[in-house]
Design an enzyme around this catalytic site. Structure first.
Site, PDB file in Angstrom:
ATOM      1  N   THR A 125      73.963 -18.196   8.791  1.00  0.00           N
ATOM      2  CA  THR A 125      73.435 -17.653   7.538  1.00  0.00           C
ATOM      3  C   THR A 125      74.112 -16.337   7.152  1.00  0.00           C
ATOM      4  OG1 THR A 125      71.332 -18.707   7.975  1.00  0.00           O
ATOM      5  CG2 THR A 125      71.282 -16.861   6.443  1.00  0.00           C
ATOM      6  N   ARG A 269      30.115 -20.448  18.155  1.00  0.00           N
ATOM      7  CA  ARG A 269      29.649 -19.622  17.046  1.00  0.00           C
ATOM      8  C   ARG A 269      28.417 -20.251  16.384  1.00  0.00           C
ATOM      9  NH1 ARG A 269      29.158 -14.870  14.393  1.00  0.00           N
ATOM     10  NH2 ARG A 269      29.278 -15.146  12.132  1.00  0.00           N
ATOM     11  N   HIS A 339      37.246 -19.594  11.854  1.00  0.00           N
ATOM     12  CA  HIS A 339      36.878 -18.322  12.478  1.00  0.00           C
ATOM     13  C   HIS A 339      36.254 -17.342  11.476  1.00  0.00           C
ATOM     14  CE1 HIS A 339      39.325 -19.769  15.832  1.00  0.00           C
ATOM     15  NE2 HIS A 339      38.836 -18.786  16.568  1.00  0.00           N
ATOM     16  N   GLU A 364      66.007 -22.859  10.353  1.00  0.00           N
ATOM     17  CA  GLU A 364      66.660 -24.124  10.741  1.00  0.00           C
ATOM     18  C   GLU A 364      66.529 -25.157   9.613  1.00  0.00           C
ATOM     19  OE1 GLU A 364      66.798 -25.354  14.791  1.00  0.00           O
ATOM     20  OE2 GLU A 364      66.590 -23.306  15.546  1.00  0.00           O
ATOM     21  N   SER A 367      61.818 -26.435   4.128  1.00  0.00           N
ATOM     22  CA  SER A 367      61.195 -27.738   3.829  1.00  0.00           C
ATOM     23  C   SER A 367      61.949 -28.431   2.694  1.00  0.00           C
ATOM     24  CB  SER A 367      59.732 -27.548   3.435  1.00  0.00           C
ATOM     25  OG  SER A 367      58.982 -27.145   4.561  1.00  0.00           O
TER      26      SER A 367
HETATM   27  N1  COS Z   1      75.573 -34.534  11.473  1.00  0.00           N
HETATM   28  C1  COS Z   1      76.921 -34.678  11.419  1.00  0.00           C
HETATM   29  N2  COS Z   1      77.647 -34.401  10.299  1.00  0.00           N
HETATM   30  C2  COS Z   1      76.979 -33.989   9.213  1.00  0.00           C
HETATM   31  C3  COS Z   1      75.581 -33.841   9.195  1.00  0.00           C
HETATM   32  C4  COS Z   1      74.874 -34.128  10.393  1.00  0.00           C
HETATM   33  N3  COS Z   1      73.539 -33.996  10.464  1.00  0.00           N
HETATM   34  N4  COS Z   1      75.185 -33.407   7.986  1.00  0.00           N
HETATM   35  C5  COS Z   1      76.302 -33.311   7.234  1.00  0.00           C
HETATM   36  N5  COS Z   1      77.390 -33.661   7.998  1.00  0.00           N
HETATM   37  C6  COS Z   1      78.795 -33.730   7.558  1.00  0.00           C
HETATM   38  C7  COS Z   1      78.910 -34.685   6.378  1.00  0.00           C
HETATM   39  O1  COS Z   1      79.099 -36.011   6.836  1.00  0.00           O
HETATM   40  C8  COS Z   1      80.121 -34.175   5.644  1.00  0.00           C
HETATM   41  O2  COS Z   1      81.299 -34.625   6.290  1.00  0.00           O
HETATM   42  P1  COS Z   1      82.570 -35.169   5.417  1.00  0.00           P
HETATM   43  O3  COS Z   1      83.076 -33.963   4.695  1.00  0.00           O
HETATM   44  O4  COS Z   1      83.511 -35.684   6.455  1.00  0.00           O
HETATM   45  O5  COS Z   1      82.030 -36.211   4.507  1.00  0.00           O
HETATM   46  C9  COS Z   1      80.043 -32.657   5.864  1.00  0.00           C
HETATM   47  O6  COS Z   1      79.210 -32.463   7.031  1.00  0.00           O
HETATM   48  C10 COS Z   1      79.424 -31.952   4.686  1.00  0.00           C
HETATM   49  O7  COS Z   1      78.152 -32.512   4.460  1.00  0.00           O
HETATM   50  P2  COS Z   1      77.385 -32.451   3.059  1.00  0.00           P
HETATM   51  O8  COS Z   1      78.310 -32.882   1.967  1.00  0.00           O
HETATM   52  O9  COS Z   1      76.091 -33.166   3.207  1.00  0.00           O
HETATM   53  O10 COS Z   1      77.171 -30.875   2.919  1.00  0.00           O
HETATM   54  P3  COS Z   1      76.351 -30.029   1.880  1.00  0.00           P
HETATM   55  O11 COS Z   1      77.161 -28.837   1.547  1.00  0.00           O
HETATM   56  O12 COS Z   1      75.861 -30.889   0.754  1.00  0.00           O
HETATM   57  O13 COS Z   1      75.116 -29.473   2.762  1.00  0.00           O
HETATM   58  C11 COS Z   1      72.948 -29.432   3.768  1.00  0.00           C
HETATM   59  C12 COS Z   1      74.208 -30.231   3.405  1.00  0.00           C
HETATM   60  C13 COS Z   1      72.203 -28.915   2.560  1.00  0.00           C
HETATM   61  C14 COS Z   1      72.088 -30.455   4.519  1.00  0.00           C
HETATM   62  C15 COS Z   1      73.322 -28.251   4.711  1.00  0.00           C
HETATM   63  O14 COS Z   1      74.026 -27.245   3.999  1.00  0.00           O
HETATM   64  C16 COS Z   1      72.116 -27.627   5.387  1.00  0.00           C
HETATM   65  O15 COS Z   1      71.607 -28.155   6.387  1.00  0.00           O
HETATM   66  N6  COS Z   1      71.641 -26.471   4.881  1.00  0.00           N
HETATM   67  C17 COS Z   1      70.606 -25.719   5.543  1.00  0.00           C
HETATM   68  C18 COS Z   1      71.219 -24.777   6.511  1.00  0.00           C
HETATM   69  C19 COS Z   1      70.235 -24.309   7.519  1.00  0.00           C
HETATM   70  O16 COS Z   1      69.516 -25.072   8.148  1.00  0.00           O
HETATM   71  N7  COS Z   1      70.200 -23.020   7.718  1.00  0.00           N
HETATM   72  C20 COS Z   1      69.333 -22.447   8.663  1.00  0.00           C
HETATM   73  C21 COS Z   1      70.084 -21.406   9.371  1.00  0.00           C
HETATM   74  S1  COS Z   1      70.392 -21.732  10.985  1.00  0.00           S
HETATM   75  S2  COS Z   1      68.753 -21.100  11.854  1.00  0.00           S
END
Ligand code: COS
Length: 384
Positions: A125, A269, A339, A364, A367
């Site tokens: 992030t 309670r 409570h 992570e 929602s």
């Molecule tokens: N496992 C393996 N590969 C994955 C995957 C997964 N779960 N999810 C996506 N990928 C791959 C895709 O297949 C794609 O590969 P190709 O380029 O070869 O096609 C690539 O990663 C990009 O995926 P996508 O196009 O879905 O990416 P987006 O930019 O649309 O983002 C989300 C997808 C929104 C799901 C992602 O940005 C996300 O999870 N965001 C939240 C981040 C988060 O959880 N932050 C918390 C901080 S860490 S505590």
């Protein structure tokens, strides 16, 4: 099963005892001081908690997903800050190395992560890139045998105590999306890497998060995870899949704890001459909490079983993370309600859980991001 059933039962019982006898009594103190006593961290190391999911050949317990979620349910029986202390070593801070690291990287770091000698952090992030993780701006520019890293990471759990970062940075400035991102294993401390002041948070006191600032920070080329550029985003997504299932299980464990505590309170309670647990409106709140936490537990166990069986369960894990983390919010709200005034007063600890669980719907993957993952996957299946 990675462990034989008897060994696993012993481990689960030890974790249950440790959580209930050692951690629960420290909840209030940690909530107030924002610090976990070093002696407790040592006990966590001795129990093997830092290495739960690290393969045995590197000194960990090598739990599979079915086993991991059972332990995570147990860990949920107390303040989530305790789990956070070693949670990054179990999940987002170690699994990138387990899944995609080179043999040399595994050998160099996994044993030290498993023993808890070093703590790891996952640095994805940024101030301008949260849910849209693929838009991250931190850059890693190749310079001879090094990469030079510049950028800021935000809300990074355990960064103030981290000895190792799994850092996602852009190695290809011409590729603005996910494909330009690579993962690095950055040891700390090092010149050019500094940690901001710990964030003041709504809850989860005792779990430390802070900014991580890279200013022309040099790392050797060998720090590139897996030795391949452009794979960092995929590594991050795979790591988050497992992490989200673990978080869903922790949230469910907390819901079970709160349902238990609210039930006991409702039986004690007295109002209108009898325990409030004899009133049907209170019973309804307890029954709803039991039903929802049971549903979450069941779906998490199913997703874990399928993951261990080799299925792609990204969609099911997003369902679990979404349902369990929203569910624990409802359960915590009802626990305050049952409570009454006492639920709002800090002495009883219920308001602390109410604040603590709010984070589960954010980190992570929010929602909203879980819903997006689920709906995208449904659409893909429908049009296949
Ligand atoms: N496992 C393996 N590969 C994955 C995957 C997964 N779960 N999810 C996506 N990928 C791959 C895709 O297949 C794609 O590969 P190709 O380029 O070869 O096609 C690539 O990663 C990009 O995926 P996508 O196009 O879905 O990416 P987006 O930019 O649309 O983002 C989300 C997808 C929104 C799901 C992602 O940005 C996300 O999870 N965001 C939240 C981040 C988060 O959880 N932050 C918390 C901080 S860490 S505590």
């Amino acid at each position: 099963m990675a462990l034989d059933p008897e060994t696993f039962t012993q481990l689960r019982d030890s974790v249950r005892r440790f959580v209930r006898e050692r951690l629960v009594p420290h909840e209030a103190q940690v909530g107030e001081s924002n610090e976990i006593p070093e002696t407790l961290l040592d006990e966590m190391r001795a129990l093997g908690l830092y290495g739960l999911t690290i393969p045995p050949e590197y000194g960990g317990l090598g739990l599979n997903s079915v086993e991991e979620v059972q332990i995570a349910f147990e860990l949920g029986w107390t303040s989530p800050a305790f789990r956070s202390a070693f949670g990054t070593n179990v999940g987002i801070g170690s699994q990138g190395i387990v899944l995609d690291g080179t043999e040399a990287q595994r050998a160099a770091y996994l044993p030290r992560l498993a023993s808890g000698e070093i703590t790891s952090s996952f640095a994805l992030t940024e101030p301008e890139s949260g849910s849209d993780a693929g838009a991250l701006r931190t850059s890693a520019r190749r310079d001879g045998d090094d990469y030079v890293i510049t950028g800021t990471k935000r809300f990074i759990t355990n960064s103030p105590r981290a000895g190792l970062f799994t850092l996602m940075a852009r190695t290809n400035p011409d590729e603005k999306g996910a494909r330009g991102v690579s993962a690095f294993l950055v040891e700390a401390p090092r010149p050019g890497l500094s940690i901001g002041k710990p964030d003041k948070k709504m809850g989860q006191h005792g779990s430390l998060t802070a900014d991580v600032i890279f200013e022309d920070c040099r790392v050797p080329a060998s720090a590139l995870l897996g030795g391949v550029e452009g794979q960092g985003f995929k590594t991050a997504m795979k790591v988050l899949d497992r992490g989200r299932l673990h978080i869903a299980a922790v949230a469910t464990g907390i819901a079970e704890r709160l349902v238990d505590q609210a039930t006991r309170y409702a039986l004690e309670r007295q109002q209108f001459g009898k325990p409030i647990g004899e009133f049907q409106l209170v019973q309804a709140m307890l029954a709803d909490g039991r039903t929802e936490s049971y549903a979450a537990r069941t779906m998490i166990e199913d997703a874990a079983r399928r993951r261990d069986g080799g299925e792609d369960v990204t969609e099911e894990i997003a369902c679990c993370k979404l349902f369990a983390t929203e569910m624990v919010g409802r359960v915590a709200d009802r626990a305050v309600q049952i409570h009454g005034g006492a639920g709002y007063i800090a002495d009883h600890g219920i308001e602390r859980f109410y604040r603590d669980v709010r984070l589960f719907r954010l980190y992570e993957g929010t929602s909203e991001i879980q819903r997006l993952i689920i709906a995208r996957s449904m659409a893909k299946r429908a049009s296949a």
